[in-house]
Write an enzyme that holds these catalytic residues in place. Structure first.
Site, PDB file in Angstrom:
ATOM      1  N   ASP A 174       9.737   7.086   9.109  1.00  0.00           N
ATOM      2  CA  ASP A 174      10.752   6.383   8.318  1.00  0.00           C
ATOM      3  C   ASP A 174      11.684   7.368   7.623  1.00  0.00           C
ATOM      4  O   ASP A 174      11.313   8.039   6.660  1.00  0.00           O
ATOM      5  CB  ASP A 174      10.067   5.480   7.285  1.00  0.00           C
ATOM      6  CG  ASP A 174      11.060   4.604   6.534  1.00  0.00           C
ATOM      7  OD1 ASP A 174      12.269   4.653   6.841  1.00  0.00           O
ATOM      8  OD2 ASP A 174      10.613   3.864   5.632  1.00  0.00           O
ATOM      9  N   SER A 217      12.225  -0.323  -0.180  1.00  0.00           N
ATOM     10  CA  SER A 217      13.459   0.347   0.202  1.00  0.00           C
ATOM     11  C   SER A 217      14.333   0.597  -1.028  1.00  0.00           C
ATOM     12  O   SER A 217      13.874   1.265  -1.958  1.00  0.00           O
ATOM     13  CB  SER A 217      14.181  -0.483   1.278  1.00  0.00           C
ATOM     14  OG  SER A 217      15.194   0.250   1.908  1.00  0.00           O
ATOM     15  N   HIS A 231      10.713   1.331   9.360  1.00  0.00           N
ATOM     16  CA  HIS A 231      11.138   0.929   8.021  1.00  0.00           C
ATOM     17  C   HIS A 231      11.024  -0.579   7.802  1.00  0.00           C
ATOM     18  O   HIS A 231      11.097  -1.042   6.659  1.00  0.00           O
ATOM     19  CB  HIS A 231      12.591   1.362   7.768  1.00  0.00           C
ATOM     20  CG  HIS A 231      13.032   1.160   6.342  1.00  0.00           C
ATOM     21  ND1 HIS A 231      12.446   1.821   5.274  1.00  0.00           N
ATOM     22  CD2 HIS A 231      13.981   0.354   5.804  1.00  0.00           C
ATOM     23  CE1 HIS A 231      13.020   1.442   4.151  1.00  0.00           C
ATOM     24  NE2 HIS A 231      13.952   0.546   4.443  1.00  0.00           N
TER      25      HIS A 231
END
Length: 255
Positions: free
Chosen positions: A225, A173, A238
């Site tokens: 995502d 991320s 995610h």
């Protein structure tokens, strides 16, 4: 690792308000894994929150989810092994937004388990990125500047201390933003020395890395995502990149 039963019960009670089975089953395919990784994946999918909200509103849910998984699995959230004896492999990992420690829980620990299964724990040095707040503000700014500078420093230190180690630069991320920005700060000789780059849920998916050939970059991005489209929405897709760590490790082994 032992936890007080009362504390664990409170975690369960607090989390059950938004825990549900995986909402996007077509994105997850669990194959044969090592025992530790199997256990992690089963718990991950069993307590996955039913979430569909902005990254700003999701931070508390992500932190609570990490804390739950950490309590259930005993996952180690902080690693500072750089500077010890040189090993065949070194992984420097940047955690995602709102994750605890310096490697988080959702991707870092299962990745390390997969590396242990592949190479043996004695062959691996693990280092999390320090001086990195993993805040929402950092994500919205394209990646925390302090964390990026620190990761670049760690990569230079690994090359100086252990020039023959195979270095894996990895992030999840916002941690992927950190990887991109850190590598951009390296000279070409240091960047090209990196053995492989493993990215999970990359907001900068497809963006070239300075002096690192695309053939040495593994990117896991689930179809649903939004973060992989540089968006701000967090959904179940995610939070499930632990299912991709074995493929990522196999990729690293080939380089």
């Amino acid at each position: 690792m032992f936890f007080k039963l009362q504390s664990l019960a409170l975690i369960f009670l607090g989390f059950n308000a938004y825990a549900s089975p995986l909402a996007e089953p077509n994105e997850v395919h669990i194959s044969e894994r090592g025992a530790g990784l199997n256990s992690f994946l089963n718990l991950l999918l069993s307590y996955l929150p039913a979430i569909d909200t902005s990254v700003t509103d999701a931070t508390g849910i992500i932190t609570d989810f990490d804390n739950l998984l950490g309590a259930l699995t005993g996952a180690q959230e902080t690693y500072n092994e750089l500077g010890r004896s040189c090993t065949e492999w070194t992984v420097i990992f940047a955690r995602g937004t709102a994750e605890p420690g310096n490697v988080g829980v959702l991707v870092g620990p299962p990745l390390f388990d997969a590396l242990d299964d592949k190479f043996g724990s004695s062959a691996i040095t693990i280092q999390g990125v320090n001086d990195y707040s993993a805040s929402v503000q950092g994500y919205l700014a394209g990646g925390d500047s302090n964390g990026s500078a620190e990761m670049a420093r760690q990569i230079r230190a690994a090359k100086s201390q252990c020039p023959h180690t195979k270095l894996i630069a990895s992030g999840y991320s916002q941690g992927c933003q950190i990887v991109h920005k850190a590598i951009a700060q390296l000279d070409s000789a240091t960047a090209s020395w990196i053995s492989s780059v493993l990215l999970f849920g990359d907001p900068l998916k497809g963006q070239a890395l300075n002096s690192v050939p695309s053939s040495r970059v593994f990117t896991a991005c689930h179809a649903l995502d939004d973060i992989c489209k540089n968006g701000i929405l967090i959904g179940p897709s995610h939070l499930t990149y632990a299912v991709d760590v074995v493929n990522a490790v196999n990729f690293a082994a080939a380089h």
